[in-house]
Scaffold this motif. Structure first.
Motif, PDB file in Angstrom:
ATOM      1  N   GLY A 115       0.723  -1.261   0.032  1.00 25.10           N
ATOM      2  CA  GLY A 115       0.020   0.025   0.064  1.00 25.10           C
ATOM      3  C   GLY A 115       0.844   1.285  -0.064  1.00 25.10           C
ATOM      4  N   LEU A 116       1.942   1.499   0.925  1.00 27.02           N
ATOM      5  CA  LEU A 116       2.609   2.383   0.837  1.00 27.02           C
ATOM      6  C   LEU A 116       3.551   2.613  -0.305  1.00 27.02           C
ATOM      7  CD1 LEU A 116       4.325   2.200   4.597  1.00 27.02           C
ATOM      8  CD2 LEU A 116       2.580   3.825   3.640  1.00 27.02           C
ATOM      9  N   GLN A 117       3.755   1.688  -0.970  1.00 26.06           N
ATOM     10  CA  GLN A 117       4.378   1.935  -2.296  1.00 26.06           C
ATOM     11  C   GLN A 117       3.654   2.541  -3.399  1.00 26.06           C
ATOM     12  OE1 GLN A 117       7.469   1.451  -2.943  1.00 26.06           O
ATOM     13  NE2 GLN A 117       8.140  -0.439  -1.919  1.00 26.06           N
ATOM     14  N   GLN A 118       2.178   2.645  -3.165  1.00 23.18           N
ATOM     15  CA  GLN A 118       1.530   3.138  -4.347  1.00 23.18           C
ATOM     16  C   GLN A 118       1.480   4.692  -3.802  1.00 23.18           C
ATOM     17  OE1 GLN A 118      -0.369   1.400  -6.399  1.00 23.18           O
ATOM     18  NE2 GLN A 118       0.779  -0.285  -5.350  1.00 23.18           N
ATOM     19  N   ILE A 119       1.883   5.217  -2.661  1.00 27.02           N
ATOM     20  CA  ILE A 119       1.797   6.721  -2.592  1.00 27.02           C
ATOM     21  C   ILE A 119       3.252   7.166  -2.400  1.00 27.02           C
ATOM     22  CG2 ILE A 119      -0.426   6.754  -1.977  1.00 27.02           C
ATOM     23  CD1 ILE A 119       0.720   6.862   1.108  1.00 27.02           C
ATOM     24  N   ARG A 120       4.521   6.208  -2.507  1.00 23.28           N
ATOM     25  CA  ARG A 120       5.895   6.375  -2.223  1.00 23.28           C
ATOM     26  C   ARG A 120       6.020   7.874  -2.646  1.00 23.28           C
ATOM     27  NH1 ARG A 120      10.808   2.604  -2.227  1.00 23.28           N
ATOM     28  NH2 ARG A 120      12.562   3.962  -1.423  1.00 23.28           N
ATOM     29  N   GLU A 121       6.164   8.143  -3.910  1.00 26.15           N
ATOM     30  CA  GLU A 121       6.676   9.206  -4.468  1.00 26.15           C
ATOM     31  C   GLU A 121       5.929  10.632  -3.987  1.00 26.15           C
ATOM     32  OE1 GLU A 121       6.505  11.104  -9.038  1.00 26.15           O
ATOM     33  OE2 GLU A 121       6.118   8.934  -8.909  1.00 26.15           O
ATOM     34  N   ALA A 122       4.719  10.512  -3.541  1.00 28.69           N
ATOM     35  CA  ALA A 122       4.043  11.609  -2.978  1.00 28.69           C
ATOM     36  C   ALA A 122       4.596  11.836  -1.673  1.00 28.69           C
ATOM     37  CB  ALA A 122       2.709  11.779  -3.027  1.00 28.69           C
ATOM     38  N   LEU A 123       4.795  10.628  -0.840  1.00 31.17           N
ATOM     39  CA  LEU A 123       4.928  10.793   0.648  1.00 31.17           C
ATOM     40  C   LEU A 123       6.286  11.134   1.052  1.00 31.17           C
ATOM     41  CD1 LEU A 123       4.015   9.968   3.468  1.00 31.17           C
ATOM     42  CD2 LEU A 123       4.473   7.629   3.130  1.00 31.17           C
ATOM     43  N   GLU A 124       7.210  10.620   0.243  1.00 36.06           N
ATOM     44  CA  GLU A 124       8.768  10.849   0.813  1.00 36.06           C
ATOM     45  C   GLU A 124       9.213  12.269   0.701  1.00 36.06           C
ATOM     46  OE1 GLU A 124      11.544   7.000  -0.117  1.00 36.06           O
ATOM     47  OE2 GLU A 124      10.884   7.859  -2.083  1.00 36.06           O
ATOM     48  N   PRO A 125       8.807  13.078   0.006  1.00 37.92           N
ATOM     49  CA  PRO A 125       9.209  14.602   0.100  1.00 37.92           C
ATOM     50  C   PRO A 125       8.655  15.217   1.367  1.00 37.92           C
ATOM     51  CG  PRO A 125       8.362  14.194  -2.366  1.00 37.92           C
ATOM     52  CD  PRO A 125       8.017  12.957  -1.573  1.00 37.92           C
ATOM     53  N   ALA A 126       7.514  14.639   1.811  1.00 38.22           N
ATOM     54  CA  ALA A 126       6.863  15.193   3.124  1.00 38.22           C
ATOM     55  C   ALA A 126       7.031  14.363   4.344  1.00 38.22           C
ATOM     56  CB  ALA A 126       5.380  15.353   2.759  1.00 38.22           C
ATOM     57  N   ALA A 127       7.932  13.192   4.190  1.00 33.55           N
ATOM     58  CA  ALA A 127       8.125  12.379   5.393  1.00 33.55           C
ATOM     59  C   ALA A 127       8.473  12.954   6.586  1.00 33.55           C
ATOM     60  CB  ALA A 127       8.731  11.264   4.681  1.00 33.55           C
ATOM     61  N   ALA A 128       9.471  13.722   6.737  1.00 35.58           N
ATOM     62  CA  ALA A 128       9.937  14.494   7.750  1.00 35.58           C
ATOM     63  C   ALA A 128       8.939  15.106   8.661  1.00 35.58           C
ATOM     64  CB  ALA A 128      10.801  15.241   7.561  1.00 35.58           C
ATOM     65  N   VAL A 129       7.830  15.455   8.074  1.00 33.92           N
ATOM     66  CA  VAL A 129       6.491  15.985   8.956  1.00 33.92           C
ATOM     67  C   VAL A 129       5.353  14.991   8.995  1.00 33.92           C
ATOM     68  CG1 VAL A 129       7.315  18.471   8.421  1.00 33.92           C
ATOM     69  CG2 VAL A 129       5.680  17.195   6.974  1.00 33.92           C
ATOM     70  N   THR A 130       5.715  13.791   8.737  1.00 41.03           N
ATOM     71  CA  THR A 130       4.396  12.953   8.496  1.00 41.03           C
ATOM     72  C   THR A 130       4.436  11.872   9.869  1.00 41.03           C
ATOM     73  OG1 THR A 130       4.103  12.851   6.116  1.00 41.03           O
ATOM     74  CG2 THR A 130       3.312  11.185   7.079  1.00 41.03           C
ATOM     75  N   THR A 131       3.246  11.814  10.414  1.00 41.93           N
ATOM     76  CA  THR A 131       3.387  10.833  11.508  1.00 41.93           C
ATOM     77  C   THR A 131       2.309   9.697  10.800  1.00 41.93           C
ATOM     78  OG1 THR A 131       3.811  12.275  13.253  1.00 41.93           O
ATOM     79  CG2 THR A 131       2.460  10.185  13.812  1.00 41.93           C
ATOM     80  N   ILE A 132       2.567   8.405  10.988  1.00 38.22           N
ATOM     81  CA  ILE A 132       1.492   7.334  10.280  1.00 38.22           C
ATOM     82  C   ILE A 132       1.263   6.701  11.626  1.00 38.22           C
ATOM     83  CG2 ILE A 132       1.132   5.301   9.081  1.00 38.22           C
ATOM     84  CD1 ILE A 132       3.113   6.283   7.058  1.00 38.22           C
ATOM     85  N   ILE A 133       0.117   6.470  11.916  1.00 42.93           N
ATOM     86  CA  ILE A 133      -0.696   5.785  13.205  1.00 42.93           C
ATOM     87  C   ILE A 133      -1.075   4.495  12.532  1.00 42.93           C
ATOM     88  CG2 ILE A 133      -2.104   5.889  15.068  1.00 42.93           C
ATOM     89  CD1 ILE A 133      -1.873   8.970  14.942  1.00 42.93           C
ATOM     90  N   ALA A 134      -0.839   3.272  12.708  1.00 39.28           N
ATOM     91  CA  ALA A 134      -1.140   2.188  12.103  1.00 39.28           C
ATOM     92  C   ALA A 134      -1.629   1.137  13.240  1.00 39.28           C
ATOM     93  CB  ALA A 134      -0.182   1.601  11.505  1.00 39.28           C
ATOM     94  N   GLY A 135      -2.941   0.481  13.253  1.00 35.75           N
ATOM     95  CA  GLY A 135      -3.239  -0.480  14.054  1.00 35.75           C
ATOM     96  C   GLY A 135      -2.337  -1.839  13.870  1.00 35.75           C
ATOM     97  N   ILE A 136      -2.113  -2.527  14.836  1.00 39.51           N
ATOM     98  CA  ILE A 136      -1.370  -3.852  14.920  1.00 39.51           C
ATOM     99  C   ILE A 136      -2.357  -4.991  15.505  1.00 39.51           C
ATOM    100  CG2 ILE A 136       0.692  -2.948  14.503  1.00 39.51           C
ATOM    101  CD1 ILE A 136       1.510  -3.592  17.405  1.00 39.51           C
ATOM    102  N   ARG A 137      -1.737  -6.011  15.653  1.00 35.03           N
ATOM    103  CA  ARG A 137      -2.728  -7.187  16.196  1.00 35.03           C
ATOM    104  C   ARG A 137      -3.895  -7.512  15.337  1.00 35.03           C
ATOM    105  NH1 ARG A 137      -1.815  -9.736  21.330  1.00 35.03           N
ATOM    106  NH2 ARG A 137      -0.692  -8.052  22.046  1.00 35.03           N
TER     107      ARG A 137
END
Length: 377
Positions: free
Chosen positions: A24-46
């Protein structure tokens, strides 16, 4: 996602998702990486979906990563919120899509997009309320909402079974069962999006071994139970889009169906189809040579195949397999397949035009060499 990530000069970006994987992340990698420094991803686990590779990808891209573990399979962290703000504007997407290939490409999802003017009190208050609730979740549940700082932390979650290894293809868990194939003839819905093929994924690394600890009294615990059936199944073959030949559907009124299917390379380009099925996939079966004159080069075996079609379980069938052992034929020299499955009593279930162009998957039960699952979807 790209709409949110394309905001000018972002001060803060927050992605909240129930499920996340690297695909999934690969689908938006090109747009995400330039803004990654100010990006927080909150993901559920278990939850059986969020993967170690997905968490690692978010870290590799430069994002801050938080995990939410409710401590129970019956309580799932489920909000899908995609938010970005700069000094004057905020962008918000609320909807159903997770950060997975399905959520961003192949599922049917719905989202609402909002552009908020932070110079307007109502919009600014709305944004402040969202941020306060996210911050409050971390403050109220510090044991359950925590930072993932590095690959070692991801490996520890994988070792604990709280995230999955995306390289392991999950076996089917059918949503129902039936004894009547005629009751389900609906074709596959043809969506307007172009499906994205699941990328090959290297196995996730396990956590490094801890230093030996001082001997301690052994706790009194029950033995570890056997893995669920789903986890005992290994994907050993995937077809290309199914044709009439695979499904033994006659091409005309005067055409006699063969009743069998050759196991070809399918979507697995790195196998030798002459030997792979006999020597690896079905090596544990009780093979014997045909005793009929002129057929001594043919090996025969039987196995149990559970047949799952479009998420419906049609039960277990004893099906025959044949393998041609000759290596001096034109077919062998041309690297043709030498192993075939005889559909037998299961043929009426698969010789259907509504299964054309679908994909067949073969799973092997790693605890029972005679048991397999054939899925068509």
């Amino acid at each position: 996602m790209r709409y949110v990530l394309s905001i000018d000069e972002p001060d803060e970006i927050i992605f909240s998702t129930a499920f996340m994987n690297r695909g999934g992340l690969q689908q938006i990698r090109e747009a995400l990486e330039p803004a990654a420094a100010v990006t927080t991803i909150i993901a559920g686990i278990r939850n059986g979906i969020t993967s170690a590779q997905g968490l690692l990808a978010a870290l590799e891209f430069g994002c801050t990563v938080l995990a939410v573990d409710t401590g129970s399979r019956n309580v799932i962290f489920h909000p899908k919120i995609y938010f970005a703000r700069n000094a004057s504007t905020a962008r918000l997407v609320l909807g159903s899509a997770n950060l997975t290939i399905g959520g961003l490409n192949s599922n049917i999802e719905a989202s609402v997009t909002m552009t908020l003017d932070l110079g307007m009190k109502d919009d600014a208050d709305f944004v402040a309320d969202i941020l306060a609730k996210i911050a409050g979740m971390r403050a109220d549940y510090p044991e359950h909402v925590f930072s993932i700082a590095d690959a070692a932390a991801v490996a520890a979650l994988l070792e604990a079974g709280r995230v999955v290894d995306e390289s392991i293809v999950a076996a089917p868990t059918p949503g129902g069962s039936s004894g009547n194939r005629d009751l389900d003839t609906i074709p596959k819905m043809k969506l307007k999006t172009q499906p994205v093929k699941r990328p090959a994924m290297p196995p996730a690394a396990a956590a490094p071994a801890a230093a030996p600890a001082a001997p301690a009294a052994a706790p009194v615990v029950a033995s570890v139970p056997a893995a669920p059936v789903r986890n005992q199944l290994a994907l050993v073959w995937e077809s290309r889009p199914l044709t009439r030949r695979y499904l033994t559907i006659p091409t005309g009124e005067n055409t006699n169906p063969t009743g069998s299917m050759l196991f070809t390379k399918g979507a697995m380009d790195d196998i030798d189809q002459r030997h792979y099925f006999r020597d690896e996939v079905f090596s544990g079966l009780d093979w014997h040579h045909d005793t009929a004159p002129g057929k001594e080069h043919m090996e025969r075996a039987e196995a149990q195949f559970r047949l799952i079609i479009r998420d419906v379980d049609y039960g277990v069938f004893t099906l025959r397999l044949s393998h041609n052992t000759r290596t001096d034929t034109a077919a062998y020299e041309q690297s043709n397949s030498m192993t075939q499955l005889h559909w037998g009593e299961a043929r009426p279930l698969v010789a259907r035009e509504d299964l054309l162009d679908r994909t067949m998957y073969l799973y092997r039960d790693e605890t029972d060499p005679d048991s397999f699952v054939l899925e068509i979807d």
